[in-house]
Write an enzyme that holds these catalytic residues in place. Sequence first.
Site, PDB file in Angstrom:
ATOM      1  NE  ARG A   1      26.517  39.262  25.260  1.00  0.00           N
ATOM      2  CZ  ARG A   1      26.577  40.477  25.772  1.00  0.00           C
ATOM      3  NH1 ARG A   1      27.252  41.422  25.166  1.00  0.00           N
ATOM      4  NH2 ARG A   1      25.968  40.759  26.894  1.00  0.00           N
ATOM      5  CG  ASP A   2      30.559  33.371  29.655  1.00  0.00           C
ATOM      6  OD1 ASP A   2      31.719  33.167  29.220  1.00  0.00           O
ATOM      7  OD2 ASP A   2      30.301  33.504  30.860  1.00  0.00           O
ATOM      8  CB  ILE A   3      30.461  29.209  24.246  1.00  0.00           C
ATOM      9  CG1 ILE A   3      29.123  29.608  23.618  1.00  0.00           C
ATOM     10  CG2 ILE A   3      30.746  27.718  24.100  1.00  0.00           C
ATOM     11  CD1 ILE A   3      27.914  28.963  24.224  1.00  0.00           C
TER      12      ILE A   3
ATOM     13  CB  THR B   1      34.980  32.990  30.062  1.00  0.00           C
ATOM     14  OG1 THR B   1      33.754  32.693  30.749  1.00  0.00           O
ATOM     15  CG2 THR B   1      36.166  32.476  30.854  1.00  0.00           C
TER      16      THR B   1
END
Length: 137
Positions: free
Chosen positions: A30-32, A65
């Site tokens: 969920r935050d690549i 992000t």
Amino acid sequence: GQLPGREVARVLYDIASGLSVLHARGWLHRDIAPRNVLSEPDGPTTLIDFGAMVPMGPCSQTVGTPAFVAPEVVTRSVLDGRADLFSFGATLYYALTGEAPFPARTFAELPHLRESPFNVRAGRFAVDDEDGGDPCP
């Protein structure tokens, strides 16, 4: 920022390999995003910050992000590996151009819910590809 083509391929191969394992086990990162990728020249690539990781499925919390988060993270409540793959693609775009495809500082600003990204070939590769050859040999 912007990386040479071979470096982009190496780093993103490592990220994709890690995501493959994570997704096969039913989890989402969920935050690549570039800030969560550590890489040394000619060394291993490490994906960090697993604090937002959740099992695939219903999810009511928007995390990630903003400039790299998938639209479905904001608009839907059921997530699968495609959310990470969108962020992976946005990270690839950043590695090739040095810019986020959809600059946003907050989830309320998400331009990719209504706009197309800048054409990568019109940016960096317009210079790199002057001889007509492959920009990423």
